[in-house]
Scaffold this motif. Structure first.
Motif, PDB file in Angstrom:
ATOM      1  N   SER A 134     -76.317  20.344 -55.736  1.00 60.94           N
ATOM      2  CA  SER A 134     -77.068  19.395 -54.922  1.00 60.94           C
ATOM      3  C   SER A 134     -77.161  18.084 -55.693  1.00 60.94           C
ATOM      4  CB  SER A 134     -78.470  19.931 -54.636  1.00 60.94           C
ATOM      5  OG  SER A 134     -79.192  20.106 -55.861  1.00 60.94           O
ATOM      6  N   THR A 151     -77.644  18.069 -49.211  1.00 58.86           N
ATOM      7  CA  THR A 151     -76.675  18.601 -50.175  1.00 58.86           C
ATOM      8  C   THR A 151     -77.147  19.898 -50.824  1.00 58.86           C
ATOM      9  OG1 THR A 151     -77.535  17.364 -52.098  1.00 58.86           O
ATOM     10  CG2 THR A 151     -75.949  16.233 -50.670  1.00 58.86           C
ATOM     11  N   THR A 158     -70.766  19.608 -46.776  1.00 58.32           N
ATOM     12  CA  THR A 158     -70.525  20.401 -47.983  1.00 58.32           C
ATOM     13  C   THR A 158     -69.065  20.268 -48.417  1.00 58.32           C
ATOM     14  OG1 THR A 158     -72.213  22.010 -47.371  1.00 58.32           O
ATOM     15  CG2 THR A 158     -70.583  22.711 -48.988  1.00 58.32           C
ATOM     16  N   GLN A 163     -70.560  16.222 -54.959  1.00 56.14           N
ATOM     17  CA  GLN A 163     -71.262  17.474 -55.252  1.00 56.14           C
ATOM     18  C   GLN A 163     -70.678  18.208 -56.453  1.00 56.14           C
ATOM     19  OE1 GLN A 163     -71.554  19.241 -51.019  1.00 56.14           O
ATOM     20  NE2 GLN A 163     -73.425  19.914 -52.029  1.00 56.14           N
ATOM     21  N   ILE A 203     -74.063  26.861 -53.941  1.00 59.51           N
ATOM     22  CA  ILE A 203     -74.588  25.508 -54.156  1.00 59.51           C
ATOM     23  C   ILE A 203     -75.781  25.621 -55.093  1.00 59.51           C
ATOM     24  CG2 ILE A 203     -75.654  23.485 -53.095  1.00 59.51           C
ATOM     25  CD1 ILE A 203     -74.119  24.127 -50.534  1.00 59.51           C
TER      26      ILE A 203
END
Length: 259
Positions: A134, A151, A158, A163, A203
């Motif tokens: 993120s 994010t 995505t 990122q 993530i």
């Protein structure tokens, strides 16, 4: 360039094993980014004591700010000048020269958190093959904070380069690397193949700090409408050349040119 569907899937399934110890190769594609690199590289080196790391800065063929002459006392940093244009070419070049079993693709204008490398290590020891972070912007505002909040979870945006994709090198190679014919949104195209081949990713909710310079050179509304339009057109199958032409017409990027 990449393996056929069934063969590729079998190859990737064979790679889905946790790894106990590994070397991380951080690959930084850059074009006239000397100022940002002079800040980023020391911060990366300050956090490499617990993890085996190499840093590969891949400069564009027409980069003109002599970033390769940045002084560093570390033998872990290598500067490479690309012979051909394209961010995908730069990142593939870095990957081909990497000694590490883990590849990390980091933009020059991004500042990672202190636990950046440990986060990657812990994630890939937990049966994941890839991941992203993120992020938040280096300029705080209500609207930018809203953008950044997206994010932290899966969504339409995505897979974007800000990122910071990290991935096992064997998995990256099995997927065929970045498509060098994709002159814009090569990161989204690669992520599309990741999802198609069921690559397990995570993530990490530990914010990178991303430059807000694109928003400072354009309006907030203009950047967001442009981003949305480009993602939609990409998903509709528009060519990368057409996407790049639209991008260049909609957004001003003065910081990409050498003063």
């Amino acid at each position: 360039m990449w393996l056929p569907g069934a063969a590729l899937l079998n190859n990737i399934l064979a790679l889905q094993q946790p790894i106990k110890h590994f070397m991380i190769s951080i690959i930084i594609p850059a074009h006239n980014e000397r100022q940002n690199l002079s800040k980023l590289l020391p911060s990366l080196l300050a956090n490499t004591s617990k993890v085996d790391v190499e840093i590969i800065v891949v400069l564009s063929c027409d980069s003109e700010d002599d970033a390769e002459n940045l002084i560093s006392e570390s033998s872990n940093i290598n500067f490479i000048k690309c012979e051909r244009k394209g961010r995908a070419v730069q990142m593939n070049t870095g990957a081909s020269l990497a000694s590490g079993s883990i590849l990390v693709f980091l933009h020059a204008d991004v500042k990672p958190p202190e636990s950046f490398l440990e986060d990657i290590e812990f994630t890939l020891k937990d049966y994941y093959e890839a991941g992203f972070f993120s992020y938040r912007f280096d300029k705080r505002s209500f609207w930018l904070d809203i953008n950044a909040s997206f994010t932290a979870k899966d969504g339409i945006f995505t897979g974007g380069g800000d990122q910071c994709l990290f991935i096992k090198k064997d998995t990256f190679n099995a997927l065929g690397g970045f498509d060098e014919n994709q002159v814009l949104m090569e990161d989204f195209e690669f992520f599309k193949r990741m999802k198609k081949n069921k690559i397990r990713y995570k993530i990490i909710n530990n914010d990178l700090i991303v430059s807000a310079r694109k928003y400072e050179s354009n309006s907030y509304l203009r950047v967001n409408l442009s981003n949305l339009l480009l993602v939609v057109l990409f998903k509709l199958g528009f060519s990368s050349e057409k996407l790049k032409s639209i991008h260049n017409k909609l957004l001003k990027m003065p910081y990409q040119h050498n003063a």
